[in-house]
Design an enzyme around this catalytic site. Structure first.
Site, PDB file in Angstrom:
ATOM      1  N   HIS A   1       7.691  11.217 -24.679  1.00  0.00           N
ATOM      2  CA  HIS A   1       8.109  10.505 -26.219  1.00  0.00           C
ATOM      3  C   HIS A   1       7.432  11.369 -27.206  1.00  0.00           C
ATOM      4  O   HIS A   1       7.831  11.523 -28.292  1.00  0.00           O
ATOM      5  CB  HIS A   1       7.673   9.059 -25.972  1.00  0.00           C
ATOM      6  CG  HIS A   1       8.343   8.639 -27.153  1.00  0.00           C
ATOM      7  ND1 HIS A   1       9.505   8.325 -27.750  1.00  0.00           N
ATOM      8  CD2 HIS A   1       7.672   7.684 -28.074  1.00  0.00           C
ATOM      9  CE1 HIS A   1       9.839   7.766 -28.959  1.00  0.00           C
ATOM     10  NE2 HIS A   1       8.353   7.030 -29.238  1.00  0.00           N
TER      11      HIS A   1
ATOM     12  N   HIS B   1      21.404  -0.933 -23.294  1.00  0.00           N
ATOM     13  CA  HIS B   1      21.792  -1.878 -24.251  1.00  0.00           C
ATOM     14  C   HIS B   1      21.132  -1.462 -25.304  1.00  0.00           C
ATOM     15  O   HIS B   1      21.849  -1.604 -26.566  1.00  0.00           O
ATOM     16  CB  HIS B   1      21.006  -3.090 -23.572  1.00  0.00           C
ATOM     17  CG  HIS B   1      21.693  -4.414 -24.338  1.00  0.00           C
ATOM     18  ND1 HIS B   1      22.915  -4.399 -24.858  1.00  0.00           N
ATOM     19  CD2 HIS B   1      20.913  -5.484 -25.047  1.00  0.00           C
ATOM     20  CE1 HIS B   1      23.227  -5.645 -25.559  1.00  0.00           C
ATOM     21  NE2 HIS B   1      21.923  -6.094 -25.525  1.00  0.00           N
TER      22      HIS B   1
ATOM     23  N   HIS C   1      19.511 -14.887 -30.870  1.00  0.00           N
ATOM     24  CA  HIS C   1      20.129 -13.220 -30.482  1.00  0.00           C
ATOM     25  C   HIS C   1      21.316 -13.317 -30.225  1.00  0.00           C
ATOM     26  O   HIS C   1      22.448 -12.619 -30.585  1.00  0.00           O
ATOM     27  CB  HIS C   1      18.944 -12.625 -29.524  1.00  0.00           C
ATOM     28  CG  HIS C   1      19.455 -11.198 -29.308  1.00  0.00           C
ATOM     29  ND1 HIS C   1      19.595 -10.257 -30.445  1.00  0.00           N
ATOM     30  CD2 HIS C   1      20.155 -10.673 -28.252  1.00  0.00           C
ATOM     31  CE1 HIS C   1      20.176  -9.162 -29.866  1.00  0.00           C
ATOM     32  NE2 HIS C   1      20.149  -9.544 -28.420  1.00  0.00           N
TER      33      HIS C   1
ATOM     34  N   HIS D   1       8.694  -0.363 -35.224  1.00  0.00           N
ATOM     35  CA  HIS D   1       8.984   0.640 -34.791  1.00  0.00           C
ATOM     36  C   HIS D   1      10.474   0.706 -34.248  1.00  0.00           C
ATOM     37  O   HIS D   1      11.143   1.744 -34.457  1.00  0.00           O
ATOM     38  CB  HIS D   1       7.930   1.094 -33.666  1.00  0.00           C
ATOM     39  CG  HIS D   1       7.987   2.505 -33.498  1.00  0.00           C
ATOM     40  ND1 HIS D   1       8.032   3.620 -34.229  1.00  0.00           N
ATOM     41  CD2 HIS D   1       7.835   3.021 -32.167  1.00  0.00           C
ATOM     42  CE1 HIS D   1       7.788   4.701 -33.786  1.00  0.00           C
ATOM     43  NE2 HIS D   1       7.858   4.529 -32.746  1.00  0.00           N
TER      44      HIS D   1
ATOM     45  N   GLU E   1      16.119 -16.207 -27.350  1.00  0.00           N
ATOM     46  CA  GLU E   1      17.061 -15.381 -26.766  1.00  0.00           C
ATOM     47  C   GLU E   1      18.614 -16.005 -27.334  1.00  0.00           C
ATOM     48  O   GLU E   1      19.479 -15.122 -27.571  1.00  0.00           O
ATOM     49  CB  GLU E   1      17.113 -15.857 -25.035  1.00  0.00           C
ATOM     50  CG  GLU E   1      18.116 -15.159 -24.331  1.00  0.00           C
ATOM     51  CD  GLU E   1      18.240 -13.671 -24.224  1.00  0.00           C
ATOM     52  OE1 GLU E   1      19.114 -13.292 -23.665  1.00  0.00           O
ATOM     53  OE2 GLU E   1      17.279 -12.938 -24.896  1.00  0.00           O
TER      54      GLU E   1
END
Length: 334
Positions: free
Chosen positions: A240, A133, A75, A298, A72
């Site tokens: 999707h 986000h 990032h 992906h 975390e």
């Protein structure tokens, strides 16, 4: 640092930060540091080691661990670096008295993205915030890719209708990314088993749309919300897939249309390669039961598809209205 170099550096950082954010969330490290911007009020997990150990003692299977905290925070460090680069680009633009408006919009976007990152943690991973986000990161990349492409690519004169079609294609890519984010945040990636069928049916009978796209619930009972029923997750996943089909038709249609302009063919080939790879990765995620590397790939594929689409659109120069009739006559006479 010149503006174009700063923009290119920002784009490269953003291309790393966004898939890394996906990796953090997909590896269940999104709450590895449950506060913001530090980790238990400390600048690094190393300084917060005692707090992390205490949290692990209280809840050994919880979201906090030393490894997750580092994921975390790395990032966050890279995201902060991206923000500083964009701040520097904005300062240079204002000093040079050029491109002040796009630089200001870019800075506003990165500030909003920082706020969404904070709310992602402090609001306990609400799907709407997490998806927002993701879209904020993708919008930032699209803006950077557009600005970089406009400064580096030779413009290609095309019809105005083709430019509009490319704009629609960008919107479809964004829509599909939003659906993909919704699938991921609701753990619906494996709700449809098999491909091209979904649980043995092309259009699943066990599918519920009511409540499937409600954005205010938290993820999981521990976060104060209720997980979606399997029928709702099937509806999300199937939507999707339907979006992917629509986007594929649009990519192929725009590519066939744009092939008439030889100067665009290299960019169209890039778009088709990225689209094909993204489809293959999406199918692979279903058939291989969502392995982490493929799931992150992906996300990166969606990013590259957006960049390829924006790069194509940014290089277009529609024919001026005063020259349209003559240009059309020349095109018909070929």
């Amino acid at each position: 640092m010149r503006v174009q170099r700063g923009l290119l550096l920002a784009l490269l950082l953003a291309v790393i930060v966004v898939p890394l954010g996906a990796y953090v969330r997909l590896s269940d490290a999104g709450l590895g540091c449950p506060d913001w911007p530090g980790c238990y009020g400390k600048p690094s997990p190393l300084a917060a080691a005692a707090d992390i150990a205490r949290a692990m003692t209280l809840d050994p299977d919880g979201p906090v661990s030393h490894a997750k905290a580092w994921k975390e925070m790395v990032h966050r460090y890279l995201a902060a670096s991206l923000g500083l680069v964009i701040l520097a680009v904005t300062a240079i633009a204002f000093k040079a008295r050029r491109d002040r408006l796009p630089a200001s919009l870019l800075l506003a976007l990165v500030v909003l993205q920082g706020l969404l990152g904070m709310w992602t943690v402090t609001l306990l991973l609400k799907p709407a915030i997490v998806t927002g986000h993701l879209l904020g990161g993708m919008l930032l990349i699209a803006a950077l890719a557009w600005w970089v492409s406009r400064g580096r690519l030779a413009p290609v004169t095309t019809s105005r209708s083709f430019s509009i079609a490319c704009g629609i294609l960008i919107a479809l890519v964004f829509g599909q990314i939003a659906l993909g984010g919704w699938v991921s945040t609701h753990y619906a990636a494996l709700a449809c088993q098999g491909f091209p069928s979904c649980n043995g049916e092309l259009m699943p009978s066990a599918m519920r749309f009511d409540g499937a796209f409600h954005g205010l619930r938290s993820i999981g009972e521990a976060a104060g919300g209720a997980p979606l029923a399997i029928e709702q997750r099937v509806a999300i996943h199937w939507t999707h897939r339907l979006g992917a089909l629509l986007l594929s038709v649009a990519v192929l249609g725009v590519s066939a249309w744009g092939w008439r302009w030889p100067a665009l063919r290299g960019r169209l080939v890039c778009l088709l390669i990225v689209w094909l790879a993204q489809v293959a990765i999406g199918v692979g995620n279903v058939l291989m039961q969502l392995p982490l590397p493929l799931a992150v790939a992906h996300n990166a594929g969606a990013l590259l598809l957006l960049v390829a689409t924006v790069r194509l659109a940014a290089s277009l120069e529609p024919v001026p209205a005063s020259a349209r009739s003559a240009w059309a006559w020349k095109g018909e006479s070929r």
